[in-house]
Motif scaffolding. Structure first.
Motif, mmCIF file in Angstrom:
data_model
loop_
_atom_site.group_PDB
_atom_site.id
_atom_site.type_symbol
_atom_site.label_atom_id
_atom_site.label_comp_id
_atom_site.label_asym_id
_atom_site.label_seq_id
_atom_site.Cartn_x
_atom_site.Cartn_y
_atom_site.Cartn_z
ATOM 1 N N ILE A 130 0.849 -1.206 0.000
ATOM 2 C CA ILE A 130 0.000 0.000 0.000
ATOM 3 C C ILE A 130 0.881 1.251 0.000
ATOM 4 C CG2 ILE A 130 -1.665 1.349 1.328
ATOM 5 C CD1 ILE A 130 -2.892 -1.032 -0.064
ATOM 6 N N GLY A 131 1.910 1.264 0.844
ATOM 7 C CA GLY A 131 2.814 2.413 0.900
ATOM 8 C C GLY A 131 3.493 2.676 -0.436
ATOM 9 N N LEU A 132 3.900 1.598 -1.105
ATOM 10 C CA LEU A 132 4.525 1.748 -2.416
ATOM 11 C C LEU A 132 3.511 2.239 -3.448
ATOM 12 C CD1 LEU A 132 6.606 -1.569 -2.426
ATOM 13 C CD2 LEU A 132 7.539 0.750 -2.321
ATOM 14 N N GLY A 133 2.317 1.653 -3.414
ATOM 15 C CA GLY A 133 1.288 2.019 -4.381
ATOM 16 C C GLY A 133 0.789 3.438 -4.231
ATOM 17 N N LEU A 134 0.846 3.971 -3.020
ATOM 18 C CA LEU A 134 0.419 5.357 -2.777
ATOM 19 C C LEU A 134 1.564 6.349 -2.961
ATOM 20 C CD1 LEU A 134 -1.836 4.866 0.401
ATOM 21 C CD2 LEU A 134 -2.597 5.270 -1.955
ATOM 22 N N GLY A 135 2.773 5.830 -3.184
ATOM 23 C CA GLY A 135 3.928 6.712 -3.347
ATOM 24 C C GLY A 135 4.510 7.191 -2.048
ATOM 25 N N GLU A 136 4.018 6.657 -0.924
ATOM 26 C CA GLU A 136 4.534 7.057 0.384
ATOM 27 C C GLU A 136 5.879 6.394 0.681
ATOM 28 O OE1 GLU A 136 1.383 5.869 2.922
ATOM 29 O OE2 GLU A 136 0.032 7.490 2.304
ATOM 30 N N ILE A 137 6.120 5.250 0.053
ATOM 31 C CA ILE A 137 7.387 4.534 0.182
ATOM 32 C C ILE A 137 7.945 4.361 -1.219
ATOM 33 C CG2 ILE A 137 8.525 2.413 0.965
ATOM 34 C CD1 ILE A 137 6.149 1.964 2.841
ATOM 35 N N LYS A 138 9.241 4.584 -1.380
ATOM 36 C CA LYS A 138 9.866 4.420 -2.690
ATOM 37 C C LYS A 138 11.092 3.522 -2.562
ATOM 38 C CE LYS A 138 8.268 8.804 -4.654
ATOM 39 N NZ LYS A 138 8.646 10.062 -5.331
ATOM 40 N N ILE A 139 11.291 2.709 -3.588
ATOM 41 C CA ILE A 139 12.490 1.873 -3.651
ATOM 42 C C ILE A 139 13.162 2.165 -4.990
ATOM 43 C CG2 ILE A 139 13.427 -0.438 -3.293
ATOM 44 C CD1 ILE A 139 10.705 -1.322 -2.334
ATOM 45 N N PRO A 140 13.782 3.323 -5.113
ATOM 46 C CA PRO A 140 14.342 3.688 -6.423
ATOM 47 C C PRO A 140 15.583 2.882 -6.764
ATOM 48 C CG PRO A 140 14.990 5.292 -4.775
ATOM 49 C CD PRO A 140 14.041 4.347 -4.094
ATOM 50 N N ARG A 141 15.815 2.722 -8.050
ATOM 51 C CA ARG A 141 17.105 2.274 -8.533
ATOM 52 C C ARG A 141 17.814 3.493 -9.097
ATOM 53 N NH1 ARG A 141 16.851 -2.821 -12.383
ATOM 54 N NH2 ARG A 141 19.107 -2.516 -12.256
ATOM 55 N N TYR A 142 19.085 3.335 -9.373
ATOM 56 C CA TYR A 142 19.911 4.476 -9.770
ATOM 57 C C TYR A 142 20.573 4.174 -11.118
ATOM 58 C CZ TYR A 142 19.141 5.600 -4.885
ATOM 59 O OH TYR A 142 18.545 5.869 -3.676
ATOM 60 N N PHE A 143 20.607 5.193 -11.985
ATOM 61 C CA PHE A 143 21.144 4.997 -13.332
ATOM 62 C C PHE A 143 21.980 6.200 -13.751
ATOM 63 C CE2 PHE A 143 17.407 2.364 -13.019
ATOM 64 C CZ PHE A 143 17.739 1.204 -13.713
ATOM 65 N N LEU A 144 22.944 5.923 -14.606
ATOM 66 C CA LEU A 144 23.721 6.973 -15.254
ATOM 67 C C LEU A 144 23.245 7.061 -16.695
ATOM 68 C CD1 LEU A 144 26.473 8.753 -14.814
ATOM 69 C CD2 LEU A 144 27.359 7.088 -16.437
ATOM 70 N N MET A 145 22.907 8.266 -17.174
ATOM 71 C CA MET A 145 22.427 8.462 -18.532
ATOM 72 C C MET A 145 23.344 9.430 -19.261
ATOM 73 S SD MET A 145 18.348 8.877 -19.084
ATOM 74 C CE MET A 145 17.477 7.530 -18.321
ATOM 75 N N SER A 146 23.825 9.006 -20.415
ATOM 76 C CA SER A 146 24.679 9.858 -21.234
ATOM 77 C C SER A 146 23.827 10.530 -22.303
ATOM 78 C CB SER A 146 25.784 9.010 -21.874
ATOM 79 O OG SER A 146 26.604 9.812 -22.691
ATOM 80 N N GLU A 147 23.653 11.842 -22.169
ATOM 81 C CA GLU A 147 22.839 12.608 -23.117
ATOM 82 C C GLU A 147 23.550 13.914 -23.460
ATOM 83 O OE1 GLU A 147 20.117 11.675 -24.588
ATOM 84 O OE2 GLU A 147 19.832 9.808 -23.453
ATOM 85 N N GLU A 148 23.272 14.420 -24.668
ATOM 86 C CA GLU A 148 23.882 15.677 -25.101
ATOM 87 C C GLU A 148 22.855 16.806 -25.173
ATOM 88 O OE1 GLU A 148 26.001 14.872 -28.695
ATOM 89 O OE2 GLU A 148 27.015 13.121 -27.834
ATOM 90 N N ILE A 149 21.691 16.585 -24.554
ATOM 91 C CA ILE A 149 20.637 17.607 -24.505
ATOM 92 C C ILE A 149 21.093 18.769 -23.605
ATOM 93 C CG2 ILE A 149 18.250 18.061 -23.779
ATOM 94 C CD1 ILE A 149 17.699 15.070 -24.283
ATOM 95 N N GLN A 150 20.708 19.983 -23.961
ATOM 96 C CA GLN A 150 20.956 21.144 -23.101
ATOM 97 C C GLN A 150 19.804 21.233 -22.103
ATOM 98 O OE1 GLN A 150 23.789 23.117 -23.193
ATOM 99 N NE2 GLN A 150 24.440 21.485 -24.597
ATOM 100 N N PHE A 151 19.972 20.566 -20.967
ATOM 101 C CA PHE A 151 18.883 20.470 -19.993
ATOM 102 C C PHE A 151 18.650 21.788 -19.259
ATOM 103 C CE2 PHE A 151 20.332 15.969 -20.178
ATOM 104 C CZ PHE A 151 19.122 15.368 -20.499
#
Length: 456
Positions: A130-151
């Motif tokens: 329930i906590g995960l489904g409501l967004g109250e608990i998060k279990i993120p993973r982490y990534f490196l993204m190579s982009e050339e966009i001017q963010f």
């Protein structure tokens, strides 16, 4: 005293609910009988009662968590038929099974509860979902993204997962693993090959309508949250946690790569200027003079001497992640047995015996780096490791397990051994004592296969 509430997980098809109207308040009926498909979860049907709480998981069309509610009516009939009325109370984020498996609590259970229609779960599992489904608990993973966009800070962006000619970008598998809320470090090759900012995934992989000039329109959506102090690849490589990682090599053309949490935090330390080079209080010790010539060799057993129990597991996880391995974590206790290390026969639901592998035999044969980490290692009787030590010494040992010919299997370091030894496998024992305690507790045979590290 009111009757205790039960908690369940229900796998339901798309057509069980009317999606053209609000789901809240709808009631769906599911039935099961004793002679029906065994995957229906008949036992769960028999134990359900009005007032019990239920997680609804959708298994068709848009697959993922749908919502939760409660049982409002249970009716039994002939041939032990059970009919249950489920009320839908609140929608949840459409989280996938792969996201839920990120939780250590749910990882071992998730396959079972998705293979069966109706499943009993614990209150802790229910509350976590329930906590995960409501967004109250998060279990993120982490990534490196190579982009050339001017963010620009605070802006949302569409990242295409294929080239304009429809070729999958390098690292494509990681695009398929992204879930909402996953954290991203952005790297720009045109900015001195540096990490430049952080953000998060706002929509996982999906297809857009055909795009002009593009053969494939598969994409993800991200939010670029903020700039960070740029750090070049060459400087990142100075951090102990970030050494020898393939995506830090200048020749790498990976568009996306997976990071551990420790690696993500290490990048933030480098960007924030808070990184401090490790002090000399973490050092390797020789346990015995006779082993001095062996200290440069890889040893299958690592004993990590920790000063306090609060930091022990944290340091072990950091070590495992730094070595790009996956940790299998457990805790030592006096009842720790040989069967837990080498496996044993157990009956399945039909009463037939099957062999459940142990912590060592279940992972030592894997080509992947799956390392066993045992907290409070000193509480385990060293005698239970004798079989493994004899194998490491080059002997062929017999296990109380039978092959297809009805003979007990052999285990040795030979290539054709039943348990093929992976030389990269490690067992890490967290000990809370002194080097003198180690010398007293473990035999010469045990210690010659060990590296002993003091980790503070």
């Amino acid at each position: 005293m009111s009757e205790e509430t039960n908690y369940f997980w229900l796998n339901c098809g798309y057509n069980r609910w009317n999606h053209t109207e609000p789901l809240e308040g709808q009631v769906a009926v599911f039935e099961s009988g004793a002679s029906f498909n065994p995957t229906q979860g008949f036992h769960a049907f028999k134990t359900a009662k009005p007032g019990d709480k239920v997680i609804y998981y959708q298994v068709q069309n848009q697959i993922g968590l749908l919502g939760y509610g409660e049982i409002v009516h249970v009716q039994t009939g002939g041939n032990q038929k059970v009919s249950i009325h489920f009320k839908f109370e609140k929608s949840l984020m459409l989280l996938s099974i792969e996201y839920l498996k990120r939780s250590e609590l749910l990882e071992s259970r998730i396959k079972q509860i998705t293979n069966q229609l109706f499943n009993r779960i614990t209150k802790d599992e229910f509350d976590l979902i329930i906590g995960l489904g409501l967004g109250e608990i998060k279990i993120p993973r982490y990534f490196l993204m190579s982009e050339e966009i001017q963010f620009e800070e605070g802006e949302n962006y569409t990242i295409f997962t294929h080239t304009v000619n429809g070729i999958k970008r390098n690292g494509y598998l990681h695009y398929t693993q992204l879930e909402i809320g996953d954290q991203i470090v952005f790297l720009n090759k045109n900015a001195n090959y540096s990490i430049i900012g952080v953000g998060e995934v706002t929509e996982s992989i999906h297809k857009l309508p055909p795009q002009p000039g593009r053969t494939d329109s598969t994409c993800i959506n991200v939010k670029y949250e903020r700039d960070i102090n740029p750090v070049s690849v060459s400087n990142l490589n100075k951090h102990q946690t970030l050494k020898k990682l393939f995506f830090l090599q200048e020749s790498s053309k990976q568009s996306i790569a997976n990071l551990t949490k420790a690696q993500y935090e290490a990048m933030m330390e480098m960007s924030n200027g808070t990184y401090k080079a490790p002090s000399n209080n973490k050092f390797e010790m020789n346990v015995h003079k006779n082993y001095e010539e062996d200290t440069t060799k890889d040893k299958p057993i690592i004993l990590m001497i920790c000063d306090n129990k609060e930091d022990g597991m944290k340091r072990a996880k950091h070590y495992v992640e730094r070595e790009l391995a996956k940790g299998i974590y457990t805790t030592g206790h006096p009842d720790f047995s040989e069967e837990m290390l080498y496996g044993r026969y157990l009956p399945n639901e039909s009463g037939a015996l099957y062999y459940r592998e142990g912590f060592i035999t279940g992972h030592i044969t894997n080509s992947e780096r799956e390392w066993l980490v045992i907290d409070q290692f000193e509480r385990i009787d060293p005698e239970i490791f004798q079989l493994f030590l004899n194998v490491l010494d080059g002997h062929e040992m017999t296990l109380p397990r039978y092959n297809h010919e009805g003979k007990m299997v052999k285990w040795s370091l030979e290539k054709d051994s039943f348990y093929k030894h992976n030389p990269k496998w490690r067992m890490i024992g967290l000990c809370y004592g002194s080097i003198d305690d180690i010398k007293e507790q473990y035999s010469h045979q045990f210690l010659k296969h060990c590296r002993v590290l003091h980790v503070g």
